[in-house]
Design a protein around this motif. Sequence first.
Motif, short mmCIF file in Angstrom:
data_model
loop_
_atom_site.label_atom_id
_atom_site.label_comp_id
_atom_site.label_asym_id
_atom_site.label_seq_id
_atom_site.Cartn_x
_atom_site.Cartn_y
_atom_site.Cartn_z
N SER A 76 0.83 -1.20 0.00
CA SER A 76 0.00 0.00 0.00
C SER A 76 0.87 1.25 0.00
CB SER A 76 -0.89 -0.01 1.25
OG SER A 76 -1.62 1.19 1.35
N LEU A 77 0.25 2.39 -0.35
CA LEU A 77 0.93 3.67 -0.21
C LEU A 77 0.91 4.14 1.23
CD1 LEU A 77 -0.41 5.60 -3.33
CD2 LEU A 77 1.82 4.51 -3.05
N THR A 78 0.09 3.53 2.06
CA THR A 78 -0.04 3.96 3.45
C THR A 78 0.25 2.80 4.39
OG1 THR A 78 -2.43 3.49 3.38
CG2 THR A 78 -1.73 5.75 2.92
N TRP A 79 0.71 3.15 5.57
CA TRP A 79 1.03 2.18 6.61
C TRP A 79 -0.17 2.06 7.53
CZ3 TRP A 79 3.55 -1.77 8.04
CH2 TRP A 79 3.80 -2.07 9.38
N GLY A 165 2.77 5.37 -10.09
CA GLY A 165 1.92 6.02 -9.09
C GLY A 165 2.17 7.51 -8.97
N ALA A 166 1.23 8.34 -9.47
CA ALA A 166 1.38 9.79 -9.37
C ALA A 166 1.36 10.25 -7.92
CB ALA A 166 0.26 10.48 -10.15
N GLN A 167 0.53 9.61 -7.09
CA GLN A 167 0.42 10.02 -5.69
C GLN A 167 1.75 9.84 -4.96
OE1 GLN A 167 -2.71 8.04 -3.53
NE2 GLN A 167 -2.04 8.85 -1.55
N GLN A 168 2.43 8.74 -5.22
CA GLN A 168 3.70 8.50 -4.56
C GLN A 168 4.79 9.42 -5.10
OE1 GLN A 168 4.73 4.40 -4.26
NE2 GLN A 168 6.44 4.77 -2.88
N GLY A 174 7.73 14.76 -3.93
CA GLY A 174 7.56 16.19 -4.23
C GLY A 174 7.58 16.53 -5.69
N MET A 175 7.60 15.55 -6.59
CA MET A 175 7.72 15.85 -8.01
C MET A 175 6.55 16.69 -8.50
SD MET A 175 10.57 14.52 -8.54
CE MET A 175 11.66 13.36 -7.71
N GLY A 176 6.88 17.75 -9.24
CA GLY A 176 5.86 18.64 -9.79
C GLY A 176 5.40 19.74 -8.85
N LEU A 177 5.87 19.73 -7.61
CA LEU A 177 5.51 20.79 -6.66
C LEU A 177 6.50 21.94 -6.76
CD1 LEU A 177 4.66 18.65 -3.49
CD2 LEU A 177 3.06 19.65 -5.14
N PRO A 178 6.14 23.14 -6.28
CA PRO A 178 7.09 24.25 -6.28
C PRO A 178 8.32 23.94 -5.43
CG PRO A 178 4.85 25.03 -5.88
CD PRO A 178 4.80 23.54 -5.81
N THR A 186 9.16 18.61 6.33
CA THR A 186 7.88 18.36 5.68
C THR A 186 7.33 17.00 6.12
OG1 THR A 186 8.87 17.22 3.80
CG2 THR A 186 8.69 19.63 3.66
N GLU A 187 6.08 16.74 5.75
CA GLU A 187 5.49 15.44 6.06
C GLU A 187 6.26 14.32 5.37
OE1 GLU A 187 1.16 13.17 5.64
OE2 GLU A 187 1.29 15.35 5.44
N ALA A 188 6.74 14.60 4.14
CA ALA A 188 7.54 13.60 3.43
C ALA A 188 8.83 13.32 4.18
CB ALA A 188 7.84 14.08 2.01
N ASP A 189 9.47 14.36 4.73
CA ASP A 189 10.69 14.15 5.51
C ASP A 189 10.44 13.21 6.67
OD1 ASP A 189 11.83 16.01 3.83
OD2 ASP A 189 11.83 17.63 5.29
N GLN A 190 9.33 13.42 7.37
CA GLN A 190 9.02 12.59 8.52
C GLN A 190 8.77 11.14 8.10
OE1 GLN A 190 9.43 13.71 11.63
NE2 GLN A 190 10.13 15.53 10.52
#
Length: 363
Positions: A76-79, A165-168, A174-178, A186-190
């Motif tokens: 899954s993309l989530t735990w 997977g675009a969401q991942q 962070g691909m495509g974000l400013p 960030t949440e991704a860092d955590q």
Amino acid sequence: MGIRVVVCYTGGVGSQAIRLLAGEPGLELVGVLVHHEDKDGRDVGELVGIGPVGLVATRDVDALVALRADCVLWHSLTWEPEVIARFLAAGTNVYSSMGGWWPPFIPAEREILDRACAEGGSTFLAGGNIPGLVSDVLPLFVSGYAGQVEKIRCWQSDYVPHYPGAQQLQGALGMGLPVPEDQSPTEADQGWIWGIRQSAEIVAAGLGFELTDVRVTRKEYAAALEDAVLHPSGLEVKKGTIAGARWTFTAYTGADGDVPFYEVVNEQTVGLGLAPGWRVSEDEPNWKVEISGIPTITCVFDLAFDPDLEPVSALNAARAVNTIPILVAAEPGTKTVLDVPAPRAATLAHRATSVAKPAATRP
């Protein structure tokens, strides 16, 4: 009847696991969990591009738990430890591609999963490429050939424009974000710290270090040089937005907790030649591990680029499928790679290689 397997979700890794299972003697795919309504009730072979296999996908977790299969592959993309615990309590062993999973680091989740394993007499194990292969399995293996190890450095450089997977790609990388103006966590860092710390704990335990902390010590971004739409994910990456992200994680030991002994550099890009020092070609090595000791050893681990197959997903799927017999045979409880043998491909002579890729992408 072979080992009965359920695959949770049909993203990049889950879909490839299903393709492998379709040609793996001794393993029987008995259930597939999906997220989206438009996949519910569809033949899973058609979902992953290998033609009908006579098994339909479902969104019904209860129905899959009730199968009491021998093994679940959680991709899954989530735990979701509560959902995983339901399978474990029903006697179904679970392998997750998320994290190296070091139980003492996550006491609340350890209690949930340990209790479920005890109730069902089942086993939980996790592993992947990062966290996993480059951040714990490979360093531990290579360190066995060096004495007086002082420091471990690991590098990952993945070129992932073909990840499905675009969401991942956007949520985790962070691909495509400013491009951020500061280095605030960030949440991704955590999320990365959650996983990398597990690998650091496993390596520390394996080598006899006492880990005191893991931190993001550097974070870098590279901007897209032109507009692009990634395939097959459909993610739009505009010029000037993030097309490359690189994190450096450092783990510490010592009496004062200030001696760096383990470093992981994780670079992910969807573009080439983004800036000096970033990946410039498709065929550069994916991973490198350096063990500083006597002697100092550098090990390069590469994946051949294949436009018809996302190689990192394929690697994680193969590891999951090859781990199934080991997981089913293991003693009950929560395990790490320190507790079980390394997986091996057991059916090379009669594997149907044609099922490893989606039919739509084969020549």
